[in-house]
Design an enzyme around this catalytic site. Structure first.
Site, mmCIF file in Angstrom:
data_model
loop_
_atom_site.group_PDB
_atom_site.id
_atom_site.type_symbol
_atom_site.label_atom_id
_atom_site.label_comp_id
_atom_site.label_asym_id
_atom_site.label_seq_id
_atom_site.Cartn_x
_atom_site.Cartn_y
_atom_site.Cartn_z
ATOM 1 N N ASN A 179 4.455 7.611 -3.750
ATOM 2 C CA ASN A 179 4.148 6.290 -4.294
ATOM 3 C C ASN A 179 3.362 6.498 -5.583
ATOM 4 O OD1 ASN A 179 3.220 3.731 -4.865
ATOM 5 N ND2 ASN A 179 1.757 3.653 -3.156
ATOM 6 N N TRP A 180 4.036 6.265 -6.704
ATOM 7 C CA TRP A 180 3.373 6.512 -7.998
ATOM 8 C C TRP A 180 2.407 5.387 -8.371
ATOM 9 C CZ3 TRP A 180 7.071 9.085 -12.150
ATOM 10 C CH2 TRP A 180 7.390 10.384 -11.715
ATOM 11 N N LYS A 181 2.406 4.299 -7.604
ATOM 12 C CA LYS A 181 1.542 3.144 -7.916
ATOM 13 C C LYS A 181 1.772 2.742 -9.383
ATOM 14 C CE LYS A 181 -1.661 4.938 -4.532
ATOM 15 N NZ LYS A 181 -2.928 4.738 -3.858
ATOM 16 N N HIS A 208 1.718 -2.429 1.354
ATOM 17 C CA HIS A 208 0.716 -1.412 1.026
ATOM 18 C C HIS A 208 -0.672 -2.068 1.013
ATOM 19 C CE1 HIS A 208 -1.561 1.577 -1.198
ATOM 20 N NE2 HIS A 208 -0.605 2.449 -0.889
ATOM 21 N N GLU A 267 -3.104 -1.806 -0.870
ATOM 22 C CA GLU A 267 -3.580 -2.296 -2.172
ATOM 23 C C GLU A 267 -3.018 -3.684 -2.451
ATOM 24 O OE1 GLU A 267 -2.518 1.147 -4.488
ATOM 25 O OE2 GLU A 267 -4.123 2.289 -3.532
ATOM 26 N N GLU A 287 -1.542 4.057 7.207
ATOM 27 C CA GLU A 287 -2.398 4.467 6.098
ATOM 28 C C GLU A 287 -3.785 3.857 6.288
ATOM 29 O OE1 GLU A 287 0.044 5.613 2.448
ATOM 30 O OE2 GLU A 287 -0.209 3.464 2.357
ATOM 31 N N GLY A 327 -6.516 7.420 -1.554
ATOM 32 C CA GLY A 327 -7.056 7.718 -2.876
ATOM 33 C C GLY A 327 -8.513 8.145 -2.875
ATOM 34 N N SER A 359 -4.569 10.455 1.287
ATOM 35 C CA SER A 359 -5.066 11.728 0.753
ATOM 36 C C SER A 359 -4.344 12.942 1.341
ATOM 37 C CB SER A 359 -6.588 11.832 0.951
ATOM 38 O OG SER A 359 -7.242 10.802 0.240
ATOM 39 N N GLY A 384 -1.535 9.941 -4.913
ATOM 40 C CA GLY A 384 -1.952 10.787 -6.030
ATOM 41 C C GLY A 384 -1.206 12.102 -6.135
HETATM 42 C C1 PEP Z 1 -0.792 5.673 -0.987
HETATM 43 O O1 PEP Z 1 -0.927 5.143 -2.073
HETATM 44 O O2 PEP Z 1 0.020 5.208 -0.187
HETATM 45 C C2 PEP Z 1 -1.593 6.844 -0.680
HETATM 46 C C3 PEP Z 1 -1.525 7.348 0.521
HETATM 47 O O3 PEP Z 1 -2.377 7.346 -1.688
HETATM 48 P P1 PEP Z 1 -3.143 8.779 -1.706
HETATM 49 O O4 PEP Z 1 -2.174 9.811 -1.216
HETATM 50 O O5 PEP Z 1 -3.522 8.967 -3.135
HETATM 51 O O6 PEP Z 1 -4.314 8.646 -0.786
#
Ligand code: PEP
Length: 249
Positions: free
Chosen positions: A11-13, A94, A96, A164, A170, A209, A231
């Site tokens: 997921n590049w966000k 998600h 976010e 998640e 993140g 993460s 990330g």
């Molecule tokens: C995500 O955005 O779904 C995610 C898990 O981010 P990260 O790996 O950066 O924690």
């Protein structure tokens, strides 16, 4: 006992550029070297068509979709539009978006239904906040989100669940394997209760993460069928070791 292939989805966000699509060549090469693993990348909407063209066959997806096929919804993109742009999957719910756009379980459910109906592999995200975990409510919170956001299974498109924990996204903090085992087992139980045998085939990803140095231990946990990676999906250097860990799990 169901054999579920690992899925490693990036997921590049709101990151990436045409220049960054160069990373896809090495990611595609790693995916070809890991034929037992499914690999996908979800860049921003604006990069989807270019990523499809330059992605070396890796499935490319969106990070959200609207629940309506078209209409007066300024700034939104429908599942059918994603599909037409070449996307093969989409992430919905998600954390976010749940936090920043105040998306409710009912809205996530509607998006997931639209995405499946459009023929997109659909990754529905759930996960507890830090306060909910500290209050001992992690399992109940995930169960409630699951009940409220997961659509009925219909058609050929695949439903995937991503656990998640919000506090792990993140932040560099990863859930312990014991915590992941507990929540994934609860999710599996709820999916089997609801869908019977089909619930045993639904892939459950862990996200939060995930990196090259912790992926192998997470992939060894029961009912962890892959990872949703933020990330560490932005560069091949960091993403490829996660694909390799999945291949060796
Ligand atoms: C995500 O955005 O779904 C995610 C898990 O981010 P990260 O790996 O950066 O924690």
């Amino acid at each position: 006992m169901h054999v579920r292939r690992k899925l490693v989805a990036g997921n590049w966000k709101m990151n990436g550029s045409l220049h960054q699509l160069a990373e896809l060549s090495a990611i595609a090469a790693a995916a070809r070297g890991a034929p037992g693993v499914d690999v996908a990348i979800c860049p921003p909407f604006t990069l989807i068509a270019s990523a499809v063209a330059r992605g070396g066959g890796i499935p490319i997806g969106g990070q959200d979709c609207h629940h309506q096929p078209s209409g007066a919804f300024t700034g939104n993109v429908s599942a059918a539009m994603l599909k037409e742009s070449g996307a093969r999957l989409v992430i919905v719910g998600h954390s976010e978006r749940r936090a920043e756009q105040q998306e409710s379980d009912a809205q996530v459910l509607a998006k997931a239904e639209a995405a499946l109906a459009a023929g997109l592999q659909t990754i529905v995200c759930i996960g507890e906040s830090e306060a909910e975990r500290e209050a001992g409510q992690a399992v109940d919170r995930c169960a409630a989100q699951l009940a409220g956001s997961i659509p009925e299974l219909s058609g050929d498109a695949e439903l995937v669940v991503a656990y998640e924990p919000v506090w792990a996204i993140g932040t560099g903090r990863t859930a312990t394997c014991d915590d992941v085992r507990e929540i994934h087992a609860a999710i599996r139980g709820a999916l089997v209760d609801r869908f019977g045998d089909a619930g045993g085939r639904i892939r459950i990803l862990y996200g939060g993460s995930v990196r090259g140095d912790n992926a192998a231990e997470l992939f060894a946990v029961d009912n962890v069928d892959g990872a949703l990676v933020g990330g560490a999906s932005l560069t091949a250097e960091q993403f490829v070791p996660i694909i390799e860990a999945a291949a060796h799990s």
